[in-house]
Design an enzyme around this catalytic site. Structure first.
Site, PDB file in Angstrom:
ATOM      1  N   LYS A   1      -1.529  -1.325  -3.872  1.00  0.00           N
ATOM      2  CA  LYS A   1      -2.551  -0.284  -3.953  1.00  0.00           C
ATOM      3  C   LYS A   1      -1.832   1.050  -4.083  1.00  0.00           C
ATOM      4  O   LYS A   1      -0.975   1.391  -3.262  1.00  0.00           O
ATOM      5  CB  LYS A   1      -3.422  -0.278  -2.702  1.00  0.00           C
TER       6      LYS A   1
ATOM      7  N   TYR B   1       0.863  -1.182   0.000  1.00  0.00           N
ATOM      8  CA  TYR B   1       0.000   0.000   0.000  1.00  0.00           C
ATOM      9  C   TYR B   1       0.900   1.232   0.000  1.00  0.00           C
ATOM     10  O   TYR B   1       1.641   1.470   0.949  1.00  0.00           O
ATOM     11  CB  TYR B   1      -0.912  -0.058   1.230  1.00  0.00           C
TER      12      TYR B   1
END
Length: 296
Positions: free
Chosen positions: A163, A135
């Site tokens: 992400k 992330y």
């Protein structure tokens, strides 16, 4: 190997008036999102105020989410912490509870070299059998996973994706370009205005904060795209964009929570020091939701 896909809401964590975890509201929220067609559930992301809880509270939230999802969609655990060992502790809770994958943010506050970023994710991956989704939220952490580092980490078998919440679409495209030869590696968009553009470019989906407020609309962007209705998917993206832009009015994720309150979901406010929207900001949000046909 597990493959993430579709629209995955990082579910808000509802609180009672005295700031305690509201389990009944959380269960209702999760089932509402699944009923509206989202493709996964993700407790304790940034939108879920992951930083606010100790390990016992994290375990309980993970338990409730897993129980309520009941296998209906894949479930992803937010396992972020400022240290490697703290992250691994949270990953192990998710592993014990049978989660499908974990999401791991770069450590915040601590500035890191790319070698340190690489070693952090490598160490986390080595300490779990679960699939790991990296992330990158540079605007919040001031720590970046460069495309070159991402490509190197994509070679680790159980690191299955990243992400990208940078909002920098060139960065997302570089992730896609440099990992396109990596087997079982996916890119997920973390900026809700870029979902359609990401799908067109080869992304697997999005971890979308706004899908808490507009789950069917956001899920439609993905579903229509996969069905070949590109014009319909783009129109839904354009309908969504004012809500995501409105998130800049308050300290994140207050706009998401107040949007849900306006829709009639008693999720409470964010924990202090995050404050409520002003009356003018709340009225602007109400108008946006009305234009989206989410409130009367």
């Amino acid at each position: 190997m597990f493959k993430p896909y579709g629209i995955i809401p990082p579910v808000i964590t509802p609180f009672t008036e005295d700031g305690k975890f509201n389990e009944s509201a959380y269960r209702k929220m999760i089932s509402h999102l699944i009923d509206e067609g989202v493709h996964g559930i993700f407790p304790l992301g940034t939108t879920g105020e992951f930083y606010a809880f100790d390990l016992d509270e994290i375990r309980r939230i993970f338990e409730v989410a897993k129980d309520e999802v009941a296998g209906r969609v894949p479930i992803y655990a937010g396992t972020s912490h400022i240290t490697t060992r703290g992250t691994i502790e949270r990953v192990h809770i998710a592993e014990e509870l049978g989660y499908d994958a974990v999401s791991v943010l770069t450590p915040m506050f601590v500035s890191q070299t790319q070698d340190e970023v690489y070693n952090f994710f490598k160490t986390v991956a080595e300490n779990t059998s679960l699939p790991v989704i990296m992330y990158n939220n540079k605007p919040k952490t001031n720590v970046h996973v460069t495309p070159a580092t991402c490509a190197k980490l994509a070679e680790i078998p159980n690191i299955i994706g990243i992400k990208d919440s940078t909002g920098d679409f060139t960065n997302a495209l570089e992730y896609l370009r440099l990992t396109r030869g990596a087997e079982n590696f996916s890119i997920l968009l973390g900026r809700d205005t870029l979902i359609f553009a990401g799908l067109v470019s080869g992304a697997a989906g999005a971890i979308s904060s706004c899908s808490n407020v507009a789950p069917r609309l956001v899920a439609n962007i993905y579903d229509k795209f996969k069905a070949g209705d590109l014009n319909g998917a783009l129109e839904d993206q354009f309908t969504l964009n004012p809500l995501r832009i409105a998130c800049n009015m308050g300290t994140f994720p207050e706009v998401i929570k107040e949007g849900l309150e306006l829709e009639g979901y008693p999720v409470g406010k964010c924990l202090a020091p995050i404050g409520p929207l002003t009356s003018d900001e709340r009225e602007k949000l109400r108008v946006i939701l009305k234009d989206m046909k989410l409130v009367d």
